[in-house]
Design a protein around this motif. Structure first.
Motif, PDB file in Angstrom:
ATOM      1  N   ILE A   1       0.847  -1.204   0.000  1.00 29.56           N
ATOM      2  CA  ILE A   1       0.000   0.000   0.000  1.00 29.56           C
ATOM      3  C   ILE A   1       0.879   1.250   0.000  1.00 29.56           C
ATOM      4  O   ILE A   1       0.653   2.194  -0.770  1.00 29.56           O
ATOM      5  CB  ILE A   1      -0.944  -0.018   1.234  1.00 29.56           C
ATOM      6  N   LEU A   2       1.907   1.256   0.847  1.00 30.42           N
ATOM      7  CA  LEU A   2       2.789   2.425   0.907  1.00 30.42           C
ATOM      8  C   LEU A   2       3.485   2.660  -0.434  1.00 30.42           C
ATOM      9  O   LEU A   2       3.581   3.797  -0.908  1.00 30.42           O
ATOM     10  CB  LEU A   2       3.846   2.236   2.008  1.00 30.42           C
ATOM     11  N   MET A   3       3.976   1.596  -1.046  1.00 32.02           N
ATOM     12  CA  MET A   3       4.680   1.753  -2.330  1.00 32.02           C
ATOM     13  C   MET A   3       3.720   2.228  -3.414  1.00 32.02           C
ATOM     14  O   MET A   3       4.058   3.104  -4.219  1.00 32.02           O
ATOM     15  CB  MET A   3       5.341   0.428  -2.722  1.00 32.02           C
ATOM     16  N   TYR A   4       2.509   1.675  -3.426  1.00 35.65           N
ATOM     17  CA  TYR A   4       1.527   2.091  -4.441  1.00 35.65           C
ATOM     18  C   TYR A   4       1.185   3.574  -4.277  1.00 35.65           C
ATOM     19  O   TYR A   4       1.202   4.344  -5.251  1.00 35.65           O
ATOM     20  CB  TYR A   4       0.255   1.231  -4.340  1.00 35.65           C
ATOM     21  N   LEU A   5       0.873   3.979  -3.043  1.00 36.36           N
ATOM     22  CA  LEU A   5       0.472   5.374  -2.833  1.00 36.36           C
ATOM     23  C   LEU A   5       1.628   6.338  -3.127  1.00 36.36           C
ATOM     24  O   LEU A   5       1.410   7.435  -3.658  1.00 36.36           O
ATOM     25  CB  LEU A   5      -0.037   5.568  -1.398  1.00 36.36           C
ATOM     26  N   ALA A   6       2.842   5.913  -2.796  1.00 39.34           N
ATOM     27  CA  ALA A   6       4.006   6.779  -3.068  1.00 39.34           C
ATOM     28  C   ALA A   6       4.224   6.920  -4.576  1.00 39.34           C
ATOM     29  O   ALA A   6       4.530   8.005  -5.076  1.00 39.34           O
ATOM     30  CB  ALA A   6       5.244   6.203  -2.385  1.00 39.34           C
ATOM     31  N   ARG A   7       4.044   5.824  -5.310  1.00 40.95           N
ATOM     32  CA  ARG A   7       4.185   5.916  -6.783  1.00 40.95           C
ATOM     33  C   ARG A   7       3.066   6.759  -7.375  1.00 40.95           C
ATOM     34  O   ARG A   7       3.285   7.566  -8.267  1.00 40.95           O
ATOM     35  CB  ARG A   7       4.155   4.515  -7.406  1.00 40.95           C
ATOM     36  N   LYS A   8       1.861   6.575  -6.839  1.00 37.26           N
ATOM     37  CA  LYS A   8       0.699   7.297  -7.382  1.00 37.26           C
ATOM     38  C   LYS A   8       0.868   8.807  -7.226  1.00 37.26           C
ATOM     39  O   LYS A   8       0.539   9.569  -8.122  1.00 37.26           O
ATOM     40  CB  LYS A   8      -0.569   6.824  -6.644  1.00 37.26           C
ATOM     41  N   THR A   9       1.373   9.209  -6.044  1.00 41.34           N
ATOM     42  CA  THR A   9       1.452  10.649  -5.749  1.00 41.34           C
ATOM     43  C   THR A   9       2.810  11.252  -6.057  1.00 41.34           C
ATOM     44  O   THR A   9       2.939  12.480  -6.103  1.00 41.34           O
ATOM     45  CB  THR A   9       1.173  10.896  -4.243  1.00 41.34           C
ATOM     46  N   GLY A  10       3.829  10.416  -6.200  1.00 40.90           N
ATOM     47  CA  GLY A  10       5.195  10.945  -6.350  1.00 40.90           C
ATOM     48  C   GLY A  10       5.757  11.483  -5.036  1.00 40.90           C
ATOM     49  O   GLY A  10       6.743  12.222  -5.032  1.00 40.90           O
ATOM     50  N   CYS A  11       5.134  11.091  -3.910  1.00 40.86           N
ATOM     51  CA  CYS A  11       5.567  11.599  -2.594  1.00 40.86           C
ATOM     52  C   CYS A  11       6.330  10.532  -1.809  1.00 40.86           C
ATOM     53  O   CYS A  11       5.947   9.356  -1.811  1.00 40.86           O
ATOM     54  CB  CYS A  11       4.371  11.983  -1.742  1.00 40.86           C
ATOM     55  N   PHE A  12       7.347  10.958  -1.105  1.00 41.25           N
ATOM     56  CA  PHE A  12       8.006  10.157  -0.055  1.00 41.25           C
ATOM     57  C   PHE A  12       8.656   8.869  -0.566  1.00 41.25           C
ATOM     58  O   PHE A  12       8.675   7.854   0.133  1.00 41.25           O
ATOM     59  CB  PHE A  12       7.017   9.824   1.077  1.00 41.25           C
ATOM     60  N   TYR A  13       9.169   8.919  -1.793  1.00 38.36           N
ATOM     61  CA  TYR A  13       9.878   7.753  -2.351  1.00 38.36           C
ATOM     62  C   TYR A  13      11.269   8.185  -2.810  1.00 38.36           C
ATOM     63  O   TYR A  13      11.920   7.468  -3.559  1.00 38.36           O
ATOM     64  CB  TYR A  13       9.062   7.163  -3.518  1.00 38.36           C
ATOM     65  N   GLY A  14      11.715   9.363  -2.397  1.00 37.58           N
ATOM     66  CA  GLY A  14      13.026   9.855  -2.816  1.00 37.58           C
ATOM     67  C   GLY A  14      12.983  10.440  -4.210  1.00 37.58           C
ATOM     68  O   GLY A  14      11.931  10.490  -4.853  1.00 37.58           O
ATOM     69  N   ALA A  15      14.164  10.897  -4.660  1.00 38.17           N
ATOM     70  CA  ALA A  15      14.224  11.613  -5.938  1.00 38.17           C
ATOM     71  C   ALA A  15      15.054  10.894  -6.987  1.00 38.17           C
ATOM     72  O   ALA A  15      15.109  11.323  -8.135  1.00 38.17           O
ATOM     73  CB  ALA A  15      14.797  13.017  -5.694  1.00 38.17           C
ATOM     74  N   SER A  16      15.707   9.823  -6.614  1.00 33.97           N
ATOM     75  CA  SER A  16      16.602   9.147  -7.560  1.00 33.97           C
ATOM     76  C   SER A  16      16.480   7.638  -7.366  1.00 33.97           C
ATOM     77  O   SER A  16      15.903   7.166  -6.375  1.00 33.97           O
ATOM     78  CB  SER A  16      18.049   9.558  -7.300  1.00 33.97           C
ATOM     79  N   GLU A  17      17.068   6.881  -8.264  1.00 37.04           N
ATOM     80  CA  GLU A  17      17.054   5.422  -8.118  1.00 37.04           C
ATOM     81  C   GLU A  17      17.795   5.010  -6.843  1.00 37.04           C
ATOM     82  O   GLU A  17      17.377   4.090  -6.134  1.00 37.04           O
ATOM     83  CB  GLU A  17      17.666   4.767  -9.368  1.00 37.04           C
ATOM     84  N   ARG A  18      18.906   5.701  -6.527  1.00 37.60           N
ATOM     85  CA  ARG A  18      19.619   5.381  -5.277  1.00 37.60           C
ATOM     86  C   ARG A  18      18.728   5.622  -4.054  1.00 37.60           C
ATOM     87  O   ARG A  18      18.723   4.838  -3.109  1.00 37.60           O
ATOM     88  CB  ARG A  18      20.899   6.215  -5.155  1.00 37.60           C
ATOM     89  N   ASP A  19      17.968   6.721  -4.098  1.00 42.19           N
ATOM     90  CA  ASP A  19      17.028   6.990  -2.994  1.00 42.19           C
ATOM     91  C   ASP A  19      16.015   5.851  -2.875  1.00 42.19           C
ATOM     92  O   ASP A  19      15.716   5.377  -1.774  1.00 42.19           O
ATOM     93  CB  ASP A  19      16.228   8.275  -3.258  1.00 42.19           C
ATOM     94  N   ARG A  20      15.472   5.453  -4.015  1.00 40.81           N
ATOM     95  CA  ARG A  20      14.419   4.425  -3.978  1.00 40.81           C
ATOM     96  C   ARG A  20      14.971   3.092  -3.462  1.00 40.81           C
ATOM     97  O   ARG A  20      14.280   2.364  -2.747  1.00 40.81           O
ATOM     98  CB  ARG A  20      13.778   4.266  -5.357  1.00 40.81           C
TER      99      ARG A  20
END
Ligand SMILES: N[C@@H](CCC(=O)N[C@@H](CS)C(=O)NCC(=O)O)C(=O)O
Length: 229
Positions: free
Chosen positions: A74-93
């Motif tokens: 759920i957290l990953m889906y909502l973060a992808r949906k909104t673009g929030c709280f998943y970092g800004a780069s592949e390293r962040d993710r």
């Protein structure tokens, strides 16, 4: 409007906090886990493991409805949906996912078992006051919080210098450290992070959702449903 299937527990808070933090409108459907709502055939269609939280987003991929169970998904889906709280780069993710999986596979199950053996099992009839599992899960939770403290000594947030769904996933269980019989005197970075997280309006709002319904599963009906007794 996202449908949230919820009961006020650390796993439920992950979803309610994320929805609050992301500013997504939602409608709450209570799943009273002490009464057995999680076994309702309609609920099992969206959450086949008879656990909450779960969500249904009428505006899912390609605009079609989608249901999601498992708090980490759920957290990953909502973060992808909104673009929030998943970092800004592949390293962040990568860092976000490392610590999210660490929570899902470690802190959640271990703290859950610590609560069970330290708090609930001794209240059963007959009492199950078992020294080995009490020590085992208390010390494993302590080890995990030591790992977290060392991580937070070098990073403001769990995944780095940015707030993420990894922080959201950990906070609920970590906030209940006293019930897991932990000490924080030797974990100053963990304590700093707990205070910082607890001060966030989104965390407070997600934590407050139906807080009055939190129970201690002392009654025989809840114990029968949850602990199969
Ligand atoms: N891995 C699941 C765990 C969810 C979970 O254990 N939820 C508990 C409440 S915290 C529940 O629904 N329990 C119902 C039951 O045990 O029958 C997740 O993270 O979503």
């Amino acid at each position: 409007m996202i449908d949230l299937y919820f009961w006020p527990t650390p796993n439920g808070w992950k979803a309610s906090i994320a929805l609050e933090e992301m500013g997504l409108p939602y409608k709450t459907h209570l799943i009273n886990i002490g009464k057995g709502d999680q076994f309702d055939p309609e609920f099992l269609k969206i959450s086949p493991n008879n656990r909450m939280p779960a969500i249904v987003d009428p505006d899912g991929p390609d605009g079609a409805p989608v249901s999601v169970f498992e708090s980490g998904a759920i957290l990953m889906y909502l973060a992808r949906k909104t673009g929030c709280f998943y970092g800004a780069s592949e390293r962040d993710r990568i860092a976000v996912e490392e610590w999210l999986m660490w929570q899902m596979g470690g802190v959640g199950p271990m703290a859950g078992q610590a609560h069970h053996f330290l708090k609930y099992a001794p209240q059963l009839d007959p009492p199950q006051d078992l020294p080995y599992p009490k020590d085992r899960y208390r010390s494993e939770v302590g080890r995990l919080y030591g790992v977290l403290d060392r991580r937070l000594a070098e990073n403001e947030y769990v995944a780095g210098d940015f707030y993420s769904i990894a922080d959201i996933s950990i906070w609920g269980w970590a906030s209940l450290w006293e019930g897991q019989q932990q000490v924080l005197e030797d974990k100053p970075h963990f304590t700093r992070w707990l205070d910082m997280m607890s001060a966030r309006p989104g965390v407070q709002a997600g934590r407050a959702l139906h807080a009055d319904l939190r129970g201690d599963h002392r009654d025989q009906k809840s114990q029968g449903v949850l602990f199969k007794r």
